[in-house]
Scaffold this active site. Structure first.
Site, short mmCIF file in Angstrom:
data_model
loop_
_atom_site.label_atom_id
_atom_site.label_comp_id
_atom_site.label_asym_id
_atom_site.label_seq_id
_atom_site.Cartn_x
_atom_site.Cartn_y
_atom_site.Cartn_z
N LYS A 168 -12.18 18.25 14.28
CA LYS A 168 -13.04 18.38 15.47
C LYS A 168 -12.94 19.81 16.00
CE LYS A 168 -14.92 15.47 18.91
NZ LYS A 168 -14.79 14.33 19.80
N TRP A 184 -17.93 17.53 14.96
CA TRP A 184 -17.18 17.04 13.82
C TRP A 184 -17.49 17.83 12.55
CZ3 TRP A 184 -13.18 14.15 14.59
CH2 TRP A 184 -13.14 13.27 15.68
N THR A 239 0.85 -1.19 0.00
CA THR A 239 0.00 0.00 0.00
C THR A 239 0.89 1.24 0.00
OG1 THR A 239 -0.07 0.19 2.37
CG2 THR A 239 -1.83 -1.06 1.37
N GLU A 255 -6.19 -3.34 0.37
CA GLU A 255 -6.49 -4.50 1.22
C GLU A 255 -7.75 -5.24 0.77
OE1 GLU A 255 -5.65 -1.51 2.01
OE2 GLU A 255 -4.54 -1.36 3.90
#
Ligand code: ADP
Length: 539
Positions: free
Chosen positions: A434, A439, A181, A326
């Site tokens: 945040k 959020w 990755t 993945e």
């Protein structure tokens, strides 16, 4: 039922028997050539023979450093078909990571494109294990190189037996592929693909509700073959007898537009950056793209404005998909259910800009504080994934447990899931902002900014703030000859978001730093912005 093994050799046998006359159109440094599958499969047998003669055994790793072309396709099948492991290497990683990846995988043989030799020459003293380097070149002679044990792909193939047998002794759970990755933090991590995983993932690509790949298509994977196996397309395409257009070294948007027009490409796949480039090429030139029935776009969020531009202006259906290295990679795809097609245009666009429904064979759930989130389109949680083409660990890596727990892959992506089961990536866990305990989704702000007609691309990051802990800052690249100010951009966002979502600053930039696969490199962007704003590091 019979327990026949789900292996790549079955795919090769199928293609050689039933699709000898279908073709691969391959662009290399030497030009564009059309090659029948008859020839490709013969060369797969020859390459299998070459590798066997070099002493490559079951489980040995054979690395490729190559663009998308027919030789790479041959390697895709020849290596796993003798029980060895196809290790596709990302050619855009740093020299240090390149050496690390080759050593960590213990590659025994490397297949390398001629123009990529300098990458290897730079690290030749750092790599061990590699016994032979095969140069993939159109030329008869080998060019000068400081590397040792180099041979020419074409000469080796010529001398090799076209009837070399493929291995019968492969278990479907054996390793077929390995891909590291591109990770934005730490060393790259290896993901192993089994024969079974690739086989089942290929079948999924053929479903009407996913990519609908079939014999009648002409597929052009623009996503590199060193990046999650070009999303598995070359495997499925050879198996299904799909015509393939492999766009070769550094394809520019113009080259892509020409290939689409000339070869009547029906499905093309790549990351949003590619399609932003193609849009600009289409705006400048006059290309016939009417053959395209699908642009498959994933790897980063597809901006709504881009989907709209392709569909309304160029009549090219645009399918947004989500996955990871993945996950082989297909996990979700944004298609409308039959009864959603009656919705008005804006609602449909909204749904299709989401990452979409999970494909059959894979299971997902959103989890927040150990509880599964409801499918209400509001609650957010981390996306967990499991299924037969999802990795269960990283290759030789003791950090695996963070990501693979309780039988699920923990993706690090924060999502909501609507009543219909459609997933929306709100952010990566580490990219959420945040502010004052609330959020803010950087992805939503980016999407909105990129919908502005003067904006080429936009990334939003968190910067530390003494009062609110974190505040959003937007970094915007304008299209050529556009002049907009920070204030214009803020005014554009104001009607669309709650007040506290509006970025404190909108920085107009020439460029946004990107990872080796064209995603925003937010870590580097944060450093750049920090310097620009002279902020202190919170950590
Ligand atoms: P790939 O190699 O397929 O790009 P990576 O493993 O490099 O996958 O990165 C996977 C990550 O990319 C995901 O965890 C997610 O954060 C992001 N991603 C992939 N597809 C999308 C998408 N359609 N929308 C938003 N983010 C995406």
């Amino acid at each position: 039922m019979m327990q026949t093994q789900l292996t790549l050799t079955t795919m090769v046998r199928h293609a050689e028997k039933y699709f000898p006359n279908k073709t691969v159109i391959s662009r290399t440094l030497g030009g564009v050539q059309t090659i029948p599958y008859r020839k490709i499969t013969e060369r797969i047998h020859r390459l299998a023979g070459v590798l066997k003669n070099l002493g490559v055994k079951k489980g040995d790793k054979v690395g490729t450093i190559a663009w998308n072309h027919h030789r790479h396709l041959e390697a895709y099948f020849a290596i796993p078909s003798i029980g060895a492991v196809l290790h596709t290497i990302n050619l855009r990683v740093s020299p240090d990571d390149l050496a690390y990846i080759i050593n960590h995988a213990e590659d025994k043989v490397l297949l390398v494109d001629e123009d990529l030799f300098p990458l290897l020459e730079r690290i030749k003293d750092q790599i061990s294990n590699v016994e032979k380097i095969i140069m993939m070149t159109d030329k008869d002679d080998l060019p000068e190189t400081s590397l040792k044990n180099v041979a020419s792909y074409e000469s080796l193939l010529q001398e090799s037996d076209p009837d070399t047998a493929l291995s019968e002794d492969i278990n479907e759970n054996d390793m077929a592929g390995l891909c590291y990755t591109s990770g934005t933090t730490g060393r790259p991590k290896g993901v192993v693909y089994s024969h079974r995983g690739i086989y089942l993932h290929s079948l999924a690509l053929g479903l009407k509700d996913t990519a609908e790949l079939s014999e009648e298509d002409t597929a052009m994977p623009v996503v590199p073959m060193f990046h999650v196996n070009a999303w598995g397309i070359p495997f499925a395409a050879l198996w299904f007898g799909t015509t393939q257009v492999l766009p070769g070294p550094m394809p520019t948007p113009q080259i892509l537009a020409e290939l689409i027009e000339e070869h009547q490409v029906t499905i093309a796949a790549g990351v949003p950056t590619i399609w932003l480039g193609l849009l600009q090429a289409l705006e400048k030139g006059n290309y016939d793209t009417s053959s395209l029935r699908c642009i498959l776009c994933g790897g980063s969020a597809a901006p709504k404005g881009m989907i709209r531009a392709f569909e309304s202006k160029y009549k090219i259906p645009f399918v947004h998909a989500y996955g990871m290295t993945e996950t082989s990679p297909i996990v979700t795809l944004a298609r409308l259910k039959s009864y959603q097609r009656d919705l008005d245009e804006e609602e449909r666009l909204e749904l299709r800009a989401r990452q979409g429904m999970v494909v059959p064979g894979i299971e997902i759930k959103g989890v927040n504080e150990n509880r599964e989130i409801p499918h209400d389109g509001e609650a957010v949680g981390e996306l967990l994934v499991r299924g037969p083409w999802i990795a269960d660990s990283y290759y030789k890596n003791d950090r695996s447990e963070d990501s693979f727990r309780d039988g699920w892959l923990h993706t690090g992506d924060v999502v909501n899931i609507d009543e219909e089961g459609s997933v929306k990536i709100v952010d990566r866990t580490k990219d959420m902002i945040k502010s004052g305990g609330e959020w803010i989704s950087s992805a939503d702000l980016e999407n909105a900014l990129m919908a502005h007609e003067a904006v080429f691309e936009a990334a939003v990051i968190a910067v530390p703030d003494p009062k609110w802990q974190e505040r959003p800052v937007a970094c915007v690249v304008l299209k050529e000859n556009e002049k907009l100010t920070e204030e214009d951009m803020k005014q554009f966002l104001e009607p669309q978001f709650a007040k506290f979502w509006i970025p404190d600053r909108v920085l107009i930039m020439d460029e946004i730093p990107k990872t080796s696969v064209g995603k925003f490199l937010k870590r580097a962007l944060r450093d750049q912005v920090k310097e620009q704003l002279s902020l202190s590091d919170p950590s």
